[in-house]
Design a protein around this motif. Structure first.
Motif, PDB file in Angstrom:
ATOM      1  N   PRO A  11       0.851  -1.249   0.137  1.00  0.00           N
ATOM      2  CA  PRO A  11       0.023  -0.069  -0.188  1.00  0.00           C
ATOM      3  C   PRO A  11       0.940   1.289   0.081  1.00  0.00           C
ATOM      4  O   PRO A  11       2.073   1.342   0.327  1.00  0.00           O
ATOM      5  N   PHE A  12       0.351   2.462  -0.348  1.00  0.00           N
ATOM      6  CA  PHE A  12       1.047   3.704  -0.658  1.00  0.00           C
ATOM      7  C   PHE A  12       1.653   4.058   0.723  1.00  0.00           C
ATOM      8  O   PHE A  12       2.876   4.219   0.898  1.00  0.00           O
ATOM      9  N   ASN A  13       0.835   3.919   1.877  1.00  0.00           N
ATOM     10  CA  ASN A  13       1.550   4.542   3.150  1.00  0.00           C
ATOM     11  C   ASN A  13       2.703   3.592   3.624  1.00  0.00           C
ATOM     12  O   ASN A  13       3.527   3.916   4.172  1.00  0.00           O
ATOM     13  N   ALA A  14       2.755   2.356   3.407  1.00  0.00           N
ATOM     14  CA  ALA A  14       3.771   1.378   3.822  1.00  0.00           C
ATOM     15  C   ALA A  14       4.855   1.719   2.941  1.00  0.00           C
ATOM     16  O   ALA A  14       6.170   1.576   3.439  1.00  0.00           O
ATOM     17  N   ARG A  15       4.792   1.905   1.703  1.00  0.00           N
ATOM     18  CA  ARG A  15       5.991   2.420   0.962  1.00  0.00           C
ATOM     19  C   ARG A  15       6.761   3.477   1.311  1.00  0.00           C
ATOM     20  O   ARG A  15       7.909   3.629   1.365  1.00  0.00           O
ATOM     21  N   PHE A  16       5.626   4.549   1.489  1.00  0.00           N
ATOM     22  CA  PHE A  16       6.280   5.869   2.159  1.00  0.00           C
ATOM     23  C   PHE A  16       6.997   5.785   3.382  1.00  0.00           C
ATOM     24  O   PHE A  16       8.203   6.341   3.811  1.00  0.00           O
ATOM     25  N   VAL A  17       6.564   5.053   4.091  1.00  0.00           N
ATOM     26  CA  VAL A  17       6.995   4.920   5.895  1.00  0.00           C
ATOM     27  C   VAL A  17       8.318   4.118   5.408  1.00  0.00           C
ATOM     28  O   VAL A  17       9.454   4.567   6.258  1.00  0.00           O
TER      29      VAL A  17
END
Length: 334
Positions: A11-17
């Motif tokens: 997911p987007f947030n997982a990649r950014f984090v």
């Protein structure tokens, strides 16, 4: 098979984090076998939980504030108490379970009994829905009854709002500041020069249903065809658009327009006030800006996705926001 980062689209947030942790020297701790829906961030003896999907991604949003914001009727009540302009919102129950726990007068039978006396068109959606699921324009009393029959097996509560014809904006608020805004376009189909409109429409609905979202109804497709003077069997020219009115999200072909980090003062002030009224630290506030009149809040999303930023290539801004949020969360956890 357990999903891993190499076999699963995170997911987007997982990649950014993950990226932020690598840059900041923080430890990213996977808690769900690499699927990216539950993880922790650790630094200097502090630990905060994060996630994606049904988990509120932002550890600086309290559970109470997040839960209230997920409920559109509760959100409207909080905004009204704070004296903030918002779209009038009615709550209705479409199932009979637990009826003894609530006041009378807001049941499906009551709504159907008064359907003929309502002003149309109006807008209906699930009280706790997301991603445009069952968010529809209702043209008349017959359309309302049809909508209730379709949504009742899936959702237990809906909200009804007047149909507002105005430009819609998303304002992203973090830590009491309006960080960016963009306009939200109507959903639609985009031609590829090969497929006909009927096939593109079928493919869109197949994808929506695969994502557990309601399909776009045939009537909207027919209205869109009429708007561009096309037939279902016509080949859709490359880049040609067929509008599907009602949903303004990426899932139904909507897209962000006019992205900027210099937020309009009126939109920014309203978004910041709405976020503060709900006790949130991070929020995506959807606002209508009528051509004549003051802006008004449509919804407050307490778990906004960064997918729009990613689609615009604004990954540096997304990572900067995540660095700020995680840094403050870790400091509070020490």
């Amino acid at each position: 098979m357990v999903a891993t980062a190499s076999s699963h689209h995170l997911p987007f947030n997982a990649r950014f984090v993950r990226s932020v942790c690598a840059r900041q020297g923080w430890r990213h701790v996977d808690l769900d076998g690499g699927a990216g829906y539950l993880f922790a961030v650790e630094a200097d003896g502090a630990r905060v939980l994060c996630g994606s999907g049904a988990v509120c991604a932002y550890p600086t949003n309290s559970a109470t504030a997040y839960t209230i914001a997920r409920d559109k009727a509760f959100t409207a009540s909080v905004l009204a108490a704070a004296g903030l302009a918002h779209v009038p919102t009615e709550l209705w129950f479409v199932e009979t379970a637990r009826r003894h726990l609530r006041p009378p007068g807001r049941e499906r039978a009551d709504l159907e009994a008064g359907a003929a006396a309502r002003t149309y068109p109006l807008f209906a959606k699930p009280n706790r829905g997301a991603h445009g699921d069952f968010a529809e324009r209702i043209p008349d009393a017959a359309g309302l009854r049809d909508y209730l029959a379709r949504i009742a097996p899936v959702h237990d509560q809906i909200v009804i709002q007047p149909l507002v014809e105005a430009a819609e904006y998303r304002v992203f608020v973090v830590g009491g500041q309006a960080r960016f805004q963009y306009g939200k376009s109507e959903g639609g189909l985009t031609g590829d020069g090969v497929s006909n409109w009927a096939d593109l429409f079928a493919a869109l609905n197949a994808q929506l249903q695969a994502d557990a979202l309601s399909p776009v109804i045939d009537g909207l497709f027919e209205t869109g065809l009429a708007a561009i003077g096309a037939a279902p069997s016509d080949i859709a020219g490359t880049g040609q658009r067929l509008p599907l009115a009602g949903r303004r999200n990426l899932a139904t072909g909507g897209y962000p327009v006019g992205f900027c980090t210099k937020v309009d003062p009126a939109l920014g002030a309203l978004a910041i006030a709405a976020t503060a009224a709900l006790g949130l630290d991070v929020a995506g506030v959807d606002i209508f800006a009528p051509a004549a009149g003051d802006p008004l809040v449509l919804e407050v999303n307490a778990n906004p996705s960064f997918s729009s930023l990613e689609s615009l290539g604004e990954t540096a801004l997304a990572e900067a926001i995540w660095t700020d949020v995680l840094g403050r969360a870790l400091a509070a956890a020490r």
